[in-house]
Write a protein that holds these residues in place. Structure first.
Motif, mmCIF file in Angstrom:
data_model
loop_
_atom_site.group_PDB
_atom_site.id
_atom_site.type_symbol
_atom_site.label_atom_id
_atom_site.label_comp_id
_atom_site.label_asym_id
_atom_site.label_seq_id
_atom_site.Cartn_x
_atom_site.Cartn_y
_atom_site.Cartn_z
ATOM 1 N N TYR A 10 0.838 -1.203 0.000
ATOM 2 C CA TYR A 10 0.000 0.000 0.000
ATOM 3 C C TYR A 10 0.871 1.251 0.000
ATOM 4 O O TYR A 10 0.594 2.209 -0.724
ATOM 5 C CB TYR A 10 -0.924 0.007 1.224
ATOM 6 C CG TYR A 10 -1.768 1.261 1.321
ATOM 7 C CD1 TYR A 10 -2.979 1.357 0.638
ATOM 8 C CD2 TYR A 10 -1.346 2.359 2.080
ATOM 9 C CE1 TYR A 10 -3.753 2.509 0.706
ATOM 10 C CE2 TYR A 10 -2.112 3.509 2.152
ATOM 11 C CZ TYR A 10 -3.313 3.573 1.471
ATOM 12 O OH TYR A 10 -4.061 4.715 1.532
ATOM 13 N N SER A 11 1.927 1.224 0.806
ATOM 14 C CA SER A 11 2.834 2.374 0.868
ATOM 15 C C SER A 11 3.520 2.602 -0.469
ATOM 16 O O SER A 11 3.650 3.741 -0.921
ATOM 17 C CB SER A 11 3.880 2.153 1.963
ATOM 18 O OG SER A 11 3.269 2.062 3.232
ATOM 19 N N VAL A 12 3.938 1.508 -1.119
ATOM 20 C CA VAL A 12 4.615 1.625 -2.413
ATOM 21 C C VAL A 12 3.671 2.204 -3.458
ATOM 22 O O VAL A 12 4.010 3.169 -4.161
ATOM 23 C CB VAL A 12 5.141 0.242 -2.878
ATOM 24 C CG1 VAL A 12 5.666 0.341 -4.316
ATOM 25 C CG2 VAL A 12 6.233 -0.248 -1.960
ATOM 26 N N SER B 9 0.922 3.832 -2.966
ATOM 27 C CA SER B 9 0.522 5.175 -2.554
ATOM 28 C C SER B 9 1.578 6.205 -2.914
ATOM 29 O O SER B 9 1.267 7.289 -3.418
ATOM 30 C CB SER B 9 0.249 5.195 -1.054
ATOM 31 O OG SER B 9 -0.161 6.474 -0.638
ATOM 32 N N ILE B 10 2.857 5.862 -2.661
ATOM 33 C CA ILE B 10 3.947 6.783 -2.977
ATOM 34 C C ILE B 10 4.041 7.031 -4.474
ATOM 35 O O ILE B 10 4.170 8.177 -4.925
ATOM 36 C CB ILE B 10 5.288 6.236 -2.429
ATOM 37 C CG1 ILE B 10 5.301 6.313 -0.899
ATOM 38 C CG2 ILE B 10 6.461 7.038 -2.999
ATOM 39 C CD1 ILE B 10 6.482 5.610 -0.259
ATOM 40 N N LEU B 11 3.964 5.947 -5.269
ATOM 41 C CA LEU B 11 4.025 6.091 -6.726
ATOM 42 C C LEU B 11 2.853 6.928 -7.234
ATOM 43 O O LEU B 11 3.008 7.781 -8.120
ATOM 44 C CB LEU B 11 4.011 4.715 -7.395
ATOM 45 C CG LEU B 11 5.276 3.864 -7.217
ATOM 46 C CD1 LEU B 11 5.065 2.469 -7.805
ATOM 47 C CD2 LEU B 11 6.473 4.540 -7.876
ATOM 48 N N SER B 12 1.685 6.677 -6.657
ATOM 49 C CA SER B 12 0.499 7.437 -7.038
ATOM 50 C C SER B 12 0.666 8.914 -6.718
ATOM 51 O O SER B 12 0.350 9.789 -7.538
ATOM 52 C CB SER B 12 -0.729 6.875 -6.309
ATOM 53 O OG SER B 12 -1.880 7.648 -6.577
ATOM 54 N N ASN B 13 1.194 9.209 -5.544
ATOM 55 C CA ASN B 13 1.393 10.606 -5.132
ATOM 56 C C ASN B 13 2.439 11.306 -5.993
ATOM 57 O O ASN B 13 2.323 12.508 -6.270
ATOM 58 C CB ASN B 13 1.801 10.665 -3.665
ATOM 59 C CG ASN B 13 0.656 10.346 -2.723
ATOM 60 O OD1 ASN B 13 -0.513 10.479 -3.099
ATOM 61 N ND2 ASN B 13 0.973 9.917 -1.522
ATOM 62 N N ILE B 14 3.464 10.560 -6.409
ATOM 63 C CA ILE B 14 4.511 11.150 -7.240
ATOM 64 C C ILE B 14 3.922 11.639 -8.560
ATOM 65 O O ILE B 14 4.108 12.797 -8.965
ATOM 66 C CB ILE B 14 5.654 10.138 -7.495
ATOM 67 C CG1 ILE B 14 6.475 9.938 -6.222
ATOM 68 C CG2 ILE B 14 6.561 10.634 -8.626
ATOM 69 C CD1 ILE B 14 7.511 8.839 -6.327
ATOM 70 N N ARG C 12 -7.428 8.082 -6.124
ATOM 71 C CA ARG C 12 -7.576 8.538 -4.742
ATOM 72 C C ARG C 12 -9.039 8.837 -4.417
ATOM 73 O O ARG C 12 -9.528 8.544 -3.319
ATOM 74 C CB ARG C 12 -6.726 9.782 -4.509
ATOM 75 C CG ARG C 12 -5.257 9.498 -4.337
ATOM 76 C CD ARG C 12 -4.997 8.645 -3.120
ATOM 77 N NE ARG C 12 -3.574 8.495 -2.852
ATOM 78 C CZ ARG C 12 -3.074 7.740 -1.888
ATOM 79 N NH1 ARG C 12 -3.891 7.056 -1.108
ATOM 80 N NH2 ARG C 12 -1.773 7.644 -1.701
ATOM 81 N N ARG D 93 0.831 12.109 -9.274
ATOM 82 C CA ARG D 93 -0.244 13.072 -9.049
ATOM 83 C C ARG D 93 0.299 14.457 -8.738
ATOM 84 O O ARG D 93 -0.366 15.467 -8.974
ATOM 85 C CB ARG D 93 -1.123 12.573 -7.897
ATOM 86 C CG ARG D 93 -2.404 13.340 -7.672
ATOM 87 C CD ARG D 93 -3.367 12.516 -6.854
ATOM 88 N NE ARG D 93 -2.793 12.112 -5.587
ATOM 89 C CZ ARG D 93 -3.025 12.726 -4.427
ATOM 90 N NH1 ARG D 93 -3.798 13.799 -4.403
ATOM 91 N NH2 ARG D 93 -2.500 12.281 -3.311
ATOM 92 N N SER D 94 1.520 14.514 -8.203
ATOM 93 C CA SER D 94 2.086 15.780 -7.745
ATOM 94 C C SER D 94 2.929 16.492 -8.799
ATOM 95 O O SER D 94 3.160 17.696 -8.688
ATOM 96 C CB SER D 94 2.940 15.542 -6.492
ATOM 97 O OG SER D 94 2.174 14.959 -5.461
#
Length: 229
Positions: free
Chosen positions: A65-67, A69-74, A118, A76-77
């Protein structure tokens, strides 16, 4: 004052090229519709993965989930205008060119999918736990729980998410136009801003606003119809 100065100061709608605006509008709509088809499908899958991993009690699930989530946030940002430039080699390898409306679609999909995922995860989290536990207790399969409970109960939130993402996508298509992505954004930037033709820029902006208002109206209407609360 030279002609360019006069043109930049006053609006003259008599010189607008209707055919160019028609083509640019079609390109904007094409980019938005095609991209959103991929975004909805991929966003639902990614959102479901995030939701499932967050709900799982396994230690490995927390790590994955963390992996994800981090890739998704990258993705997305990253500002869209930078993302589309970073993806030029990938886009050129995939489509043979990095210019035009079709070439903007990969960047649009990659940028908007994590955003919608998200919203999907949040929508699934809002589904009543009691309903999920009752379905599980009655022997419903995981597929039935996803299809008949999660998707059915979260339809208003999912549609609202699609509406917000689609409007965001319209803004992305306008930015893509500044780097040769076609559509109303390119027309407003290259023929409007670069050539001092503020009339073209203004009218392109008006058309984009009209598209946004129509999308918002349709989204609100659909939410009202499916929301049984």
């Amino acid at each position: 004052m030279n002609n360019k100065g006069i043109k930049a100061t006053y609006f003259d709608f008599s010189n607008l090229d209707a055919e160019k605006f028609k083509t640019a509008t079609q390109e904007t709509l094409m980019m938005t519709i095609v991209s959103m088809v991929f975004v909805i499908v991929l966003g639902l899958l990614l959102g479901l993965i995030l939701y499932s991993l967050a709900k799982s009690n396994k230690k490995s699930s927390s790590f994955f989930y963390s992996v994800v989530s981090i890739l998704s946030n990258i993705f997305r940002s990253i500002p869209f205008i930078i993302l589309i430039l970073l993806l030029i080699p990938f886009t050129k390898a995939l489509l043979g060119t990095f210019l035009g409306a079709k070439a903007a679609i990969p960047a649009l999909v990659i940028s908007a999918t994590p955003f919608y995922a998200r919203l999907v995860e949040i929508a699934f989290r809002e589904v009543d736990e009691g309903v999920l536990e009752a379905a599980d207790g009655m022997g419903a399969s995981k597929l039935e729980i996803v299809w008949k409970i999660l998707l059915a109960e979260s339809r208003p939130a999912l549609i609202s998410g699609i509406t917000v993402t689609t409007i965001t996508m319209i803004g992305f298509t306008a930015m893509a136009g500044a780097v040769g992505g076609g559509g109303l954004g390119q027309l407003a930037y290259y023929q409007g801003y670069m050539q001092g033709d503020l009339t073209t820029t203004l009218f392109a902006t008006i058309l984009i606003l009209v598209i946004v208002f129509i999308i918002q109206w349709i989204g609100d209407l659909l939410v009202t119809r499916v929301d049984k609360r």
